[in-house]
Design an enzyme around this catalytic site. Structure first.
Site, PDB file in Angstrom:
ATOM      1  N   GLU A  25       0.844  -1.191   0.000  1.00 12.05           N
ATOM      2  CA  GLU A  25       0.000   0.000   0.000  1.00 12.05           C
ATOM      3  C   GLU A  25       0.882   1.245   0.000  1.00 12.05           C
ATOM      4  O   GLU A  25       2.034   1.216   0.453  1.00 12.05           O
ATOM      5  CB  GLU A  25      -0.908   0.003   1.236  1.00 12.05           C
ATOM      6  CG  GLU A  25      -1.891   1.169   1.279  1.00 12.05           C
ATOM      7  CD  GLU A  25      -2.920   1.015   2.390  1.00 12.05           C
ATOM      8  OE1 GLU A  25      -3.805   1.884   2.495  1.00 12.05           O
ATOM      9  OE2 GLU A  25      -2.830   0.035   3.163  1.00 12.05           O
ATOM     10  N   GLU A 173     -12.560  -2.118   2.325  1.00 15.71           N
ATOM     11  CA  GLU A 173     -13.079  -1.766   3.659  1.00 15.71           C
ATOM     12  C   GLU A 173     -14.161  -0.692   3.558  1.00 15.71           C
ATOM     13  O   GLU A 173     -14.117   0.323   4.263  1.00 15.71           O
ATOM     14  CB  GLU A 173     -11.950  -1.333   4.596  1.00 15.71           C
ATOM     15  CG  GLU A 173     -10.993  -2.466   4.923  1.00 15.71           C
ATOM     16  CD  GLU A 173     -10.015  -2.141   6.050  1.00 15.71           C
ATOM     17  OE1 GLU A 173     -10.063  -1.018   6.591  1.00 15.71           O
ATOM     18  OE2 GLU A 173      -9.207  -3.027   6.395  1.00 15.71           O
ATOM     19  N   TYR A 248      -6.831  -8.812  11.656  1.00 20.45           N
ATOM     20  CA  TYR A 248      -5.485  -8.604  12.186  1.00 20.45           C
ATOM     21  C   TYR A 248      -5.377  -9.196  13.585  1.00 20.45           C
ATOM     22  O   TYR A 248      -6.324  -9.132  14.382  1.00 20.45           O
ATOM     23  CB  TYR A 248      -5.152  -7.113  12.240  1.00 20.45           C
ATOM     24  CG  TYR A 248      -4.897  -6.490  10.892  1.00 20.45           C
ATOM     25  CD1 TYR A 248      -3.632  -6.538  10.316  1.00 20.45           C
ATOM     26  CD2 TYR A 248      -5.915  -5.864  10.180  1.00 20.45           C
ATOM     27  CE1 TYR A 248      -3.381  -5.963   9.079  1.00 20.45           C
ATOM     28  CE2 TYR A 248      -5.677  -5.286   8.935  1.00 20.45           C
ATOM     29  CZ  TYR A 248      -4.407  -5.340   8.388  1.00 20.45           C
ATOM     30  OH  TYR A 248      -4.166  -4.782   7.157  1.00 20.45           O
ATOM     31  N   GLU A 304      -6.075  -9.043   3.810  1.00 21.08           N
ATOM     32  CA  GLU A 304      -5.303  -8.323   4.838  1.00 21.08           C
ATOM     33  C   GLU A 304      -5.285  -9.182   6.090  1.00 21.08           C
ATOM     34  O   GLU A 304      -6.330  -9.447   6.683  1.00 21.08           O
ATOM     35  CB  GLU A 304      -5.895  -6.937   5.136  1.00 21.08           C
ATOM     36  CG  GLU A 304      -5.724  -5.937   4.001  1.00 21.08           C
ATOM     37  CD  GLU A 304      -6.104  -4.513   4.387  1.00 21.08           C
ATOM     38  OE1 GLU A 304      -5.959  -4.161   5.576  1.00 21.08           O
ATOM     39  OE2 GLU A 304      -6.541  -3.763   3.491  1.00 21.08           O
TER      40      GLU A 304
END
Length: 500
Positions: A25, A173, A248, A304
């Site tokens: 990113e 997202e 995450y 992710e």
């Protein structure tokens, strides 16, 4: 002694190479300074890409690279990143650090990076602040070979030949930084945007990735699928080829995540326990997907994942720079074993992120580069790419310091490659105890077993001053005995064994 039983003739799935994907990113020093230094840099490069970084990444067989975000994707306007670099628009990266983004790394540079890596492209389009026309024209610019305004613009910018995009994300997202949308609103927008992602190459088309849930938001998954499937022909599979999932591993909470390097055994087990929560997410979201897509035509795309700690002291908090220890190696090993074992539904995963951000495989500082413990896990596991998952069972016992955060002492996955070799990857989650394993392979004569081991103190890490503290070594003392074999894993370790 823990017992591992493997049935190599019972194939249970195909492990997509893309499960070992990565993510870059426009965030901190991931791209600028980490991957791309520009053609005029004193750091050795080819067309602006760091030679040392490219060489290291090629060693782990990067199969696919997601770009340009992340949250950055939904504020990125691709036309700002084409044409002469001195004329490209500058902008403030409002999501990550408030620094100037000069757009010197854009579409052409990204495809040059993919070319050097030999990997597939996964482009994330801007739904949050972009338009249908903007996204449609980007697809045309990248993939159309004929006579068109965008193809001519691409040729004028130095690329006569079109590129191939295998995956296209329609927003990122969108429940949060990509627009704070409700699931039904996003799903209707997705249906509209994806209509204009044309298959100009007529080669099976771009695989369209729909924005899926944040961790355990099962309402998002169900509502998006229900909306996308409504009044859609069955063969369209809700107009999608994949549904993303972001999760995450955060040892603490989002306000105080915890340090990447200063942690105790309680933090160790909490981190690994939270990592193992990934399996519940895969299974529960997968169960909802099964209601709409029982034939598993839609892949669960975990684009992710990784650890997220408090950033390193003294660094820009918007750059998300963190160190990487054996704890991260275990997180990587656990997740990759889970993705392998759920390869019937998980078709791609992308570690966040490739260089200098979150659970990076590489860290750079000027001309220096270091391979993290996570890097070596990807190197050890690369034999699983494209291999066949085989049925296996492993006896485990619960370990930990708190009842709420108990974990199994071992995790594993097993595959067989096209040459018939069996690959076993296994992790020892204990912070302080070794594990002895006896493995049996049914209906197969075991001629030879070799292995490699990544191990160290739970805090062990590689630094620019000491870049070789943690690296694989041969796994010693593998004992063959009447068709079985035994080996020992030290605490805090990851191993890869090859059975011939």
């Amino acid at each position: 002694m823990d017992r591992l039983r493997i049935h190599p003739n019972k194939i249970t799935g195909k492990i997509n190479r893309e499960i070992y994907g990565h993510f870059s990113e426009h965030l901190g020093r991931c791209i600028y300074g980490g991957i791309y230094v520009g053609e005029d840099s004193p750091i050795e490069n080819v067309n602006g890409m760091r030679t040392d970084v490219i060489r290291a990444l090629k060693e782990i067989n990067v199969p696919v690279l997601r770009w340009p975000g992340g949250c950055f994707a939904d504020e990125y306007h691709w036309m700002d990143g084409i044409g002469p670099k001195e004329k490209r628009k500058k902008m403030i990266n409002t999501h990550w650090g408030g620094v100037v983004e000069d757009n010197s790394f854009g579409t052409h540079e990204y495809f040059e990076l993919c070319r050097q890596l030999g990997c597939s492209a996964y482009v994330n389009g801007n739904l949050g602040s972009g338009t249908v026309r903007e996204m449609s024209e980007w697809v045309e610019y990248i993939t159309f070979e004929g006579l068109s305004p965008m193809a001519q613009l691409r040729e004028a910018n130095g690329s006569g030949e079109a590129w191939n995009v295998k995956y296209w994300g329609v927003g990122n997202e969108n429940w949060g930084c990509g627009g704070n949308m409700n699931p039904e609103y996003y799903a209707n927008e997705y249906r509209r945007y994806q209509t204009y992602i044309r298959d100009y190459r007529n080669d099976g088309g771009i695989h369209k990735i729909c924005c899926g849930p944040n961790a355990d938001d099962y309402t998002w998954t169900r509502t998006v699928l229900d909306t996308c499937y409504r009044n859609a022909a069955p063969e369209h599979h809700g107009f999608m080829d994949g549904l993303s999932l972001h999760y995450y591993t955060v040892p603490g909470d989002w306000k105080e995540k915890g340090s990447a390097v200063w942690f105790n055994e309680q933090d160790w087990y909490r981190t690994l326990s939270k990592t193992l929560y990934m399996e519940e997410l895969i299974e529960r979201h997968g169960k909802i997907m099964d209601e709409y897509d029982p034939d598993k035509k839609i892949g669960l795309i975990i684009d992710e994942w990784g650890t997220w700690y408090d950033c390193e002291p003294g660094t820009n908090p918007g750059f998300l720079y963190q160190q990487n220890t054996m704890r991260d190696a275990l997180v990587a090993g656990i997740n990759l074993n889970l993705f392998n074992r759920h390869c019937d539904r998980v078709k791609m995963a992308n570690l966040a992120q490739m260089v200098n951000v979150l659970q990076a495989v590489l860290l750079t500082d000027g001309e220096q580069m270091v391979k993290t413990p996570t890097y070596y896990v990807f190197q050890m596991y690369k034999s699983h790419q494209g291999a066949s998952l085989v049925d296996s069972t492993l006896e485990t016992s619960g370990i930990g310091l708190e009842e709420a955060f108990m974990v199994p002492n071992l995790t594993h996955s097993v595959s067989v490659d096209t040459n018939g070799q069996i690959h076993i990857t296994i992790t020892n989650l204990s912070a302080d105890e070794s594990s002895e394993i006896e493995a049996e392979i049914t209906e197969r004569e075991v001629k030879e077993v070799t292995g490699e081991l990544l191990a160290g103190d739970i805090h062990a890490k590689n630094t620019f001053e000491e870049p070789s503290n943690v690296q694989p070594v041969p796994l010693q003392n593998i004992i063959l005995n009447n068709g079985t074999f035994q080996f020992k894993l030290p605490p805090s370790s990851v191993a890869h064994l090859v059975v011939k």
